[in-house]
Design a protein around this motif. Structure first.
Motif, short mmCIF file in Angstrom:
data_model
loop_
_atom_site.label_atom_id
_atom_site.label_comp_id
_atom_site.label_asym_id
_atom_site.label_seq_id
_atom_site.Cartn_x
_atom_site.Cartn_y
_atom_site.Cartn_z
N ALA A 28 0.83 -1.20 0.00
CA ALA A 28 0.00 0.00 0.00
C ALA A 28 0.87 1.26 0.00
O ALA A 28 0.55 2.24 -0.68
N VAL A 29 1.98 1.22 0.73
CA VAL A 29 2.89 2.37 0.77
C VAL A 29 3.52 2.61 -0.60
O VAL A 29 3.58 3.75 -1.08
N VAL A 30 3.99 1.54 -1.25
CA VAL A 30 4.59 1.67 -2.58
C VAL A 30 3.59 2.22 -3.58
O VAL A 30 3.90 3.12 -4.37
N ILE A 31 2.37 1.69 -3.56
CA ILE A 31 1.33 2.14 -4.49
C ILE A 31 1.04 3.62 -4.28
O ILE A 31 0.94 4.40 -5.24
N ALA A 32 0.94 4.02 -3.02
CA ALA A 32 0.65 5.43 -2.73
C ALA A 32 1.79 6.34 -3.16
O ALA A 32 1.57 7.40 -3.76
N LEU A 33 3.03 5.94 -2.88
CA LEU A 33 4.19 6.75 -3.28
C LEU A 33 4.27 6.89 -4.79
O LEU A 33 4.59 7.97 -5.31
N ALA A 34 4.02 5.80 -5.50
CA ALA A 34 4.12 5.83 -6.96
C ALA A 34 3.02 6.70 -7.59
O ALA A 34 3.23 7.29 -8.66
N CYS A 35 1.86 6.78 -6.93
CA CYS A 35 0.72 7.51 -7.50
C CYS A 35 0.58 8.93 -6.96
O CYS A 35 -0.33 9.65 -7.38
N ARG A 36 1.45 9.33 -6.05
CA ARG A 36 1.24 10.61 -5.37
C ARG A 36 1.35 11.81 -6.31
O ARG A 36 0.75 12.86 -6.07
N GLU A 41 -7.60 13.32 -10.31
CA GLU A 41 -8.65 12.58 -11.00
C GLU A 41 -8.14 11.23 -11.53
O GLU A 41 -8.96 10.36 -11.88
N LEU A 42 -6.82 11.04 -11.59
CA LEU A 42 -6.26 9.79 -12.09
C LEU A 42 -5.72 8.90 -10.97
O LEU A 42 -5.32 7.76 -11.23
N ARG A 43 -5.69 9.40 -9.76
CA ARG A 43 -5.09 8.64 -8.66
C ARG A 43 -5.81 7.32 -8.40
O ARG A 43 -5.18 6.28 -8.29
N THR A 44 -7.14 7.38 -8.29
CA THR A 44 -7.90 6.17 -7.99
C THR A 44 -7.69 5.12 -9.06
O THR A 44 -7.49 3.93 -8.76
N ARG A 45 -7.72 5.54 -10.33
CA ARG A 45 -7.52 4.59 -11.42
C ARG A 45 -6.10 4.02 -11.40
O ARG A 45 -5.89 2.83 -11.65
N GLY A 46 -5.12 4.87 -11.09
CA GLY A 46 -3.74 4.40 -11.01
C GLY A 46 -3.55 3.39 -9.89
O GLY A 46 -2.87 2.37 -10.06
N VAL A 47 -4.17 3.67 -8.73
CA VAL A 47 -4.09 2.74 -7.59
C VAL A 47 -4.72 1.41 -7.95
O VAL A 47 -4.14 0.34 -7.70
N LEU A 48 -5.90 1.46 -8.58
CA LEU A 48 -6.61 0.22 -8.91
C LEU A 48 -5.86 -0.60 -9.96
O LEU A 48 -5.66 -1.81 -9.78
N LEU A 49 -5.40 0.05 -11.03
CA LEU A 49 -4.68 -0.67 -12.09
C LEU A 49 -3.35 -1.22 -11.59
O LEU A 49 -2.95 -2.34 -11.92
N ILE A 151 -7.97 -7.31 -2.69
CA ILE A 151 -7.77 -6.09 -3.48
C ILE A 151 -8.40 -4.85 -2.84
O ILE A 151 -7.75 -3.81 -2.72
N PRO A 152 -9.69 -4.91 -2.42
CA PRO A 152 -10.26 -3.71 -1.80
C PRO A 152 -9.48 -3.23 -0.58
O PRO A 152 -9.38 -2.02 -0.33
N LEU A 153 -8.92 -4.18 0.18
CA LEU A 153 -8.15 -3.80 1.38
C LEU A 153 -6.88 -3.05 0.99
O LEU A 153 -6.52 -2.04 1.61
N ILE A 154 -6.18 -3.54 -0.05
CA ILE A 154 -4.95 -2.88 -0.48
C ILE A 154 -5.27 -1.51 -1.08
O ILE A 154 -4.56 -0.53 -0.84
N VAL A 155 -6.33 -1.43 -1.89
CA VAL A 155 -6.73 -0.16 -2.49
C VAL A 155 -7.09 0.85 -1.40
O VAL A 155 -6.69 2.01 -1.45
N TRP A 156 -7.84 0.39 -0.40
CA TRP A 156 -8.22 1.29 0.70
C TRP A 156 -6.98 1.77 1.46
O TRP A 156 -6.85 2.95 1.78
N GLY A 157 -6.05 0.84 1.71
CA GLY A 157 -4.82 1.22 2.40
C GLY A 157 -4.01 2.21 1.61
O GLY A 157 -3.47 3.18 2.16
N SER A 158 -3.93 2.02 0.29
CA SER A 158 -3.19 2.95 -0.57
C SER A 158 -3.84 4.33 -0.58
O SER A 158 -3.15 5.35 -0.53
N THR A 159 -5.16 4.35 -0.63
CA THR A 159 -5.88 5.62 -0.63
C THR A 159 -5.65 6.37 0.68
O THR A 159 -5.48 7.60 0.69
N LEU A 160 -5.64 5.63 1.77
CA LEU A 160 -5.39 6.24 3.08
C LEU A 160 -3.98 6.84 3.15
O LEU A 160 -3.80 7.97 3.61
N VAL A 161 -2.99 6.09 2.65
CA VAL A 161 -1.61 6.60 2.65
C VAL A 161 -1.49 7.83 1.76
O VAL A 161 -0.77 8.78 2.08
N LEU A 162 -2.20 7.84 0.62
CA LEU A 162 -2.18 9.01 -0.27
C LEU A 162 -2.67 10.26 0.45
O LEU A 162 -2.12 11.36 0.29
#
Length: 236
Positions: A28-36, A41-49, A151-162
């Motif tokens: 989740a930390v890596v996903i958030a850092l990469a998408c920050r 408007e593209l963050r959620t899609r980037g996290v999910l993909l 997947i929803p848990l990781i996406v939620w964690g990434s969104t929280l870190v963002l």
């Protein structure tokens, strides 16, 4: 489909989900850092993909996990790659108008998949071990099902870190340091170093973790400072 759920080993599914929750924090930390640096408007899609790509790659890794972990220097090379990714993620935000948002998104997704592949070398062993409790013909389907549920848990964690990254920039350094910590442990755990008993003790492993984190923060801070100084010079 109903027969599949009726014969599914739900205990193994629960174990896989718990493992993914426990081991998904660094992902989740890596996903958030990469998408920050993506437009909001593209963050959620980037996290999910990025999460989906990482999950698909992890399923593929599970089939070869035991063999991969025994290849000398593979973990060491993976650790070096994580060190580089950690330092790179500390670079300042760039809003280059010549770079299209979609290009930024795909660059973030590639970073997520590469980092997750390296970090998953050990994690997939735990998932594969939990799947052993099921019937052989159900094991791969069980792993895929368990990962999809996570997947929803990781996406939620990434969104929280963002959200934390937006409010507390220091989290960027903490996330990069976490990657360095993981990289240090991965490198010293390489099969090549098993021939030296002195490196197979808890103190050596802890030292490697700390050294990896310090190295990423030092290198990342140095290059970040150089980039900011160069940009300030150009601005004047």
């Amino acid at each position: 489909m109903l027969e599949f759920f009726a014969t599914l080993h739900w205990g193994a599914v629960l174990q896989i989900i718990v493992i993914d929750i426990l081991l998904g924090g660094d992902n989740a930390v890596v996903i958030a850092l990469a998408c920050r640096n993506l437009p909001k408007e593209l963050r959620t899609r980037g996290v999910l993909l990025g999460t989906l790509g990482a999950i698909v790659l992890r399923v593929a890794l599970i089939a070869f996990a035991v063999v991969l972990l025994d290849v000398p220097f593979l973990k060491f090379a993976g650790g070096l790659m994580l060190l580089w990714i950690g330092a790179k993620l500390m670079m300042p935000d760039h809003s280059d108008p010549n770079i299209k948002p979609t290009d930024q998104r795909w660059a973030a997704i590639k970073t997520i998949i590469v980092a997750d592949a390296v970090m998953s070398l050990d994690n997939v062993i735990a998932v594969a071990g939990a799947a052993e409790a099921a019937d052989p013909e159900h094991r791969l389907a069980l792993v895929i099902f368990g990962l999809l549920v996570s997947i929803p848990l990781i996406v939620w964690g990434s969104t929280l870190v963002l959200k934390l990254l937006d409010k507390f920039p220091i989290v960027i350094a903490l996330g990069a340091g976490l990657l360095g910590w993981i990289a240090g442990g991965l490198m010293i755990d390489d099969p090549f170093f098993d021939r030296w008993p002195a490196l197979n003790v808890l103190g050596a492993e802890y030292t490697a973790h700390v050294a990896g984190a310090v190295l990423v923060l030092a290198v990342g801070w140095y290059f970040r400072r150089c980039v900011l100084a160069k940009e300030a010079k150009v601005a004047h």
